[in-house]
Design a protein around this motif. Structure first.
Motif, mmCIF file in Angstrom:
data_model
loop_
_atom_site.group_PDB
_atom_site.id
_atom_site.type_symbol
_atom_site.label_atom_id
_atom_site.label_comp_id
_atom_site.label_asym_id
_atom_site.label_seq_id
_atom_site.Cartn_x
_atom_site.Cartn_y
_atom_site.Cartn_z
ATOM 1 N N LEU A 406 52.692 9.492 69.568
ATOM 2 C CA LEU A 406 52.485 10.862 69.112
ATOM 3 C C LEU A 406 53.106 11.008 67.733
ATOM 4 O O LEU A 406 54.214 10.491 67.491
ATOM 5 N N ILE A 408 53.608 13.630 64.028
ATOM 6 C CA ILE A 408 53.452 14.857 63.261
ATOM 7 C C ILE A 408 53.882 14.575 61.827
ATOM 8 O O ILE A 408 54.683 13.675 61.564
ATOM 9 N N ASP A 412 51.520 19.344 59.158
ATOM 10 C CA ASP A 412 51.086 19.731 60.509
ATOM 11 C C ASP A 412 51.852 20.939 61.055
ATOM 12 O O ASP A 412 51.627 21.349 62.199
ATOM 13 N N VAL A 424 49.604 18.135 66.744
ATOM 14 C CA VAL A 424 50.134 16.855 67.220
ATOM 15 C C VAL A 424 49.001 15.841 67.249
ATOM 16 O O VAL A 424 47.898 16.128 67.728
ATOM 17 N N HIS A 425 49.270 14.646 66.745
ATOM 18 C CA HIS A 425 48.259 13.596 66.642
ATOM 19 C C HIS A 425 48.570 12.458 67.608
ATOM 20 O O HIS A 425 49.736 12.065 67.769
ATOM 21 N N SER A 426 47.526 11.915 68.214
ATOM 22 C CA SER A 426 47.647 10.669 68.985
ATOM 23 C C SER A 426 47.209 9.532 68.077
ATOM 24 O O SER A 426 46.065 9.511 67.609
ATOM 25 N N LEU A 437 57.282 19.028 72.930
ATOM 26 C CA LEU A 437 57.559 19.458 71.569
ATOM 27 C C LEU A 437 58.767 20.378 71.614
ATOM 28 O O LEU A 437 58.817 21.308 72.426
ATOM 29 N N VAL A 452 53.207 19.042 75.374
ATOM 30 C CA VAL A 452 52.093 18.475 74.611
ATOM 31 C C VAL A 452 51.095 17.921 75.623
ATOM 32 O O VAL A 452 51.474 17.128 76.500
ATOM 33 N N THR A 465 43.734 15.142 68.265
ATOM 34 C CA THR A 465 44.818 16.087 68.005
ATOM 35 C C THR A 465 44.842 17.209 69.039
ATOM 36 O O THR A 465 43.866 17.439 69.758
ATOM 37 N N ILE A 481 58.938 15.789 68.523
ATOM 38 C CA ILE A 481 58.036 15.479 69.624
ATOM 39 C C ILE A 481 58.476 14.186 70.287
ATOM 40 O O ILE A 481 59.149 13.349 69.673
ATOM 41 N N ASN A 495 58.193 11.398 64.426
ATOM 42 C CA ASN A 495 58.509 12.293 65.544
ATOM 43 C C ASN A 495 59.294 13.540 65.155
ATOM 44 O O ASN A 495 59.422 14.457 65.959
#
Length: 502
Positions: A406, A408, A412, A424-426, A437, A452, A465, A481, A495
Motif C-alpha cells: 500500500l 501514498i 494523495d 491509497v494505492h495498491s 489508515l 483501508v 486505488t 498506512i 507509508n
C-alpha cells in the motif's frame, strides 16, 4: 551518495512533473513522434530517475506502469513469432512502421527502463514478460562461433526478420535488458550476450554492467586477474577492478589523481560554460562503484546495481566521510569509512541490491543480527578515523517484489475544512487484503483511524486505488498506512506522508 539529497531530489521531481505539465507525455509515451533514443530521452527517463529517489511513490510507480503498458503496442510479435520493436520512429500519438522505420535498433532498448524497474519493484508478470520476451526475440537471432561463443545482430527488421549491422550506435544497450532478464528468472541463457561481449571486448566491457559483475558471476580468478594485470596504464574500470580484487588502494590513488586533474582542467566547462550538447556530465560511475557498491544509474545503463545509498544527519558530512564498498554482492558487502571530521557522524545506510532476509553485521562494537532488504535503512555511526562494517546474509526471507504494497504520496492528501481524504494505492505483487489508515501527531501518537478496503494488485498495469476519509482531529501532523496485521510490504518508504501545511 549522500551529498545534498533533498536538493537533488527536488530538482528531479520538478523536472519529472514539468514533463507532464508541458504535455511532453501522452498515453505513457513521449508526445512527439521521434527516433528510438529520443522516444526515451524526451521525459520518460525522468520518470525512472524519480523512482530511484522516491522508491514506492505512487506517482512515480504508476507513471512507469503506464509506460510499460504502452510499450505493448510498440513491442510486438512479428510474423515468425519473435517479439521485436515494431518501430524506431514513434510517440504517444503516432507510430511509423514502414520501410526504414520498422527496424529494431540497439537504442530501442532504452525505453525498457520502465518495465525493468516495475519488474524489479513488484515483479509484475507483464512488465517482466516484456523484458524477457524482447530479449528472447533478440537472442533467437544469435549465432555461435566454433568455440561456442554467442554473437547477436545490431538491428532486426520487424516485418522480415532480416538483420543488419546498422551504424553501431548503442550496441551495448540491450545488455541492460539481458542482465535484467537473468536477474528476473535466474536463467543463465540470458547471460550469453554479456559473456559473448566479454570474449570480443575483454572483461573491461563489464563496465557497462552496473552491478559488480565480476563478483556476481564468480569470475575473480580469470576476469578479476585479467583486469588487475591491465590496471597499470589501463582505464578507470581496470584500476577500480584491481582495487576491488586486491584491496590495494594505490589503484584508487592513481585513478582519483587523474580525476582531480581532469575536473580541475575542465572546471569552467563543468560549471559556468555552456556546451552545445545534451551530454554535459562529470564522470562519476567509478565513484558510485566505490561508494555505493555498484552504479545506481548512468546514461543508458538502467539496471540498478548499487548495494547501498547514504544520508547523513549533519549537513556537509557526506563530503567529510570517505566510503568504500568492496566486493559487493547480493549476499555480502563491506563498508570501509574514514571520517575526517574529527567527531562522530551519524548516517542512514539504505540497502538496495541485496537479498532480503536476516543478515549478520560485524562492526567496531561487535556482531549482531539485523533485518536487511531493498529500501530498508540502518543507522550507523562513523567515529573519527577508520570504521569497518561487514555484512553477510544469514538466511533469505520473502523477496520484496513478491509482497503486497500500500502506498501514498504527497499528492494523495486533500484537506477540505476538517475532512482529510487520502487516495491509497495498491502497488505490490499480490492483492492487498486491506489495512489501516491513521492520523498521527508529531510524536507519533495515533489520533484517528479508518479501514483501508482490500485492493487488487496492478497485475493488468492499471492503477488500483481507494479513497479513505477521516475527520481531522486537533494536532494531526501526518498520515500513516499499513497492511492488516502490519504484514511486510514491498517498501515502507511510501507509508507515511506529512499533512499539507495550512
Amino acid at each position: 551518495m549522500g551529498v545534498e539529497p533533498d536538493k537533488i531530489n527536488a530538482s528531479v521531481r520538478a523536472l519529472s512533473d514539468a514533463a507532464y505539465a508541458n504535455g511532453m507525455i501522452t498515453n505513457g509515451l513521449g508526445t512527439i513522434t521521434t527516433d528510438e533514443l529520443h522516444a526515451y530521452e524526451e521525459g520518460l527517463n525522468s520518470d525512472a530517475e524519480r523512482l530511484y529517489l522516491n522508491w514506492g511513490e505512487p506517482r512515480a510507480v504508476e507513471r512507469l506502469i503506464a509506460t510499460a503498458r504502452a510499450l505493448s503496442g510498440v513491442v510486438q510479435k512479428n510474423p515468425v513469432g519473435h517479439l521485436h520493436f515494431a518501430s524506431n520512429w514513434y510517440g504517444g500519438k503516432k507510430m511509423y512502421r514502414e520501410g526504414p522505420w520498422e527496424w529494431q535498433k540497439p537504442y530501442s532498448f532504452t525505453v525498457m527502463h520502465a518495465p525493468i524497474l516495475i519488474g524489479l519493484y513488484n515483479g509484475n508478470p507483464a512488465a517482466r514478460g516484456l523484458v524477457t520476451g524482447t530479449i528472447d526475440g533478440w537472442m533467437a537471432h544469435g549465432r555461435q562461433d566454433k568455440d561456442g561463443n554467442w554473437a547477436y545482430p545490431n538491428e532486426i527488421n520487424w516485418r522480415t526478420d532480416a538483420e543488419r549491422a546498422g551504424d553501431g550506435g548503442g550496441v551495448s544497450t540491450p545488455l541492460q535488458s539481458a542482465w535484467a532478464a537473468w536477474r528476473f528468472t535466474g536463467d543463465e541463457k540470458y547471460l550469453r550476450p554479456v559473456l559473448g561481449r566479454t570474449v570480443k571486448g575483454g572483461p573491461a566491457s563489464l563496465a557497462d554492467i552496473n552491478e559488480n559483475a565480476v563478483d556476481a558471476l564468480g569470475r575473480q580468478k580469470d576476469w578479476g586477474a585479467a583486469l588487475t594485470a591491465k590496471a597499470t596504464g589501463g582505464g578507470a574500470y581496470e584500476r577500480y577492478a584491481a582495487w576491488n580484487a586486491t584491496g590495494d588502494t594505490k589503484w584508487l590513488d592513481a585513478l582519483h589523481a587523474d580525476a582531480i586533474a581532469d575536473k580541475t582542467q575542465h572546471q569552467y566547462m563543468y560549471t559556468e560554460g555552456h556546451w552545445w550538447s545534451d551530454r554535459v556530465d562529470q564522470p562519476n560511475e567509478i565513484l558510485q562503484r566505490e561508494r555505493l557498491g555498484g552504479i545506481a544509474l548512468r546514461r543508458n545503463q538502467t539496471w540498478p546495481g548499487n548495494s547501498v545509498s547514504w544520508r547523513f544527519a549533519e549537513a556537509g558530512a557526506a563530503e567529510r566521510v570517505a566510503i568504500l564498498v568492496p566486493g559487493a554482492a547480493m549476499d555480502k558487502f563491506k563498508v570501509i569509512a574514514w571520517n575526517t571530521s574529527g567527531r562522530p557522524q551519524k548516517a542512514d545506510m539504505t540497502a538496495w541490491n541485496v537479498t532480503a532476509g536476516r543478515w549478520k553485521m560485524t562492526g567496531p562494537v561487535g556482531a549482531s543480527e539485523i533485518a536487511l532488504e531493498r529500501s530498508a535503512s540502518l543507522p550507523l555511526v562513523f567515529a573519527p578515523g577508520e570504521n569497518v562494517f561487514e555484512f553477510a546474509l544469514v538466511a533469505p526471507g520473502l523477496p520484496t517484489e513478491r509482497r503486497a504494497d500500500l502506498g501514498i504520496g504527497i499528492d494523495d492528501i486533500a484537506v477540505t475544512k476538517r475532512v482529510v481524504t487520502v487516495t491509497v494505492h495498491s502497488l505490490g505483487a499480490i492483492d492487498a487484503p486491506g489495512g489501516t489508515l491513521s492520523l498521527e501527531d508529531g510524536a507519533g501518537r495515533v489520533l484517528a483511524t479508518a479501514l483501508v478496503p482490500p485492493l487488487a494488485a496492478p497485475l493488468d498495469l492499471q492503477p488500483k486505488t481507494a479513497k479513505v476519509k477521516l475527520i481531522m482531529p486537533a494536532g494531526a501532523a501526518r498520515v500513516r498506512i499499513a497492511l492488516a496485521g502490519n504484514a511486510p510490504e514491498t517498501t515502507l518508504l511510501n507509508n507515511v506522508v506529512a499533512l499539507p501545511a495550512k
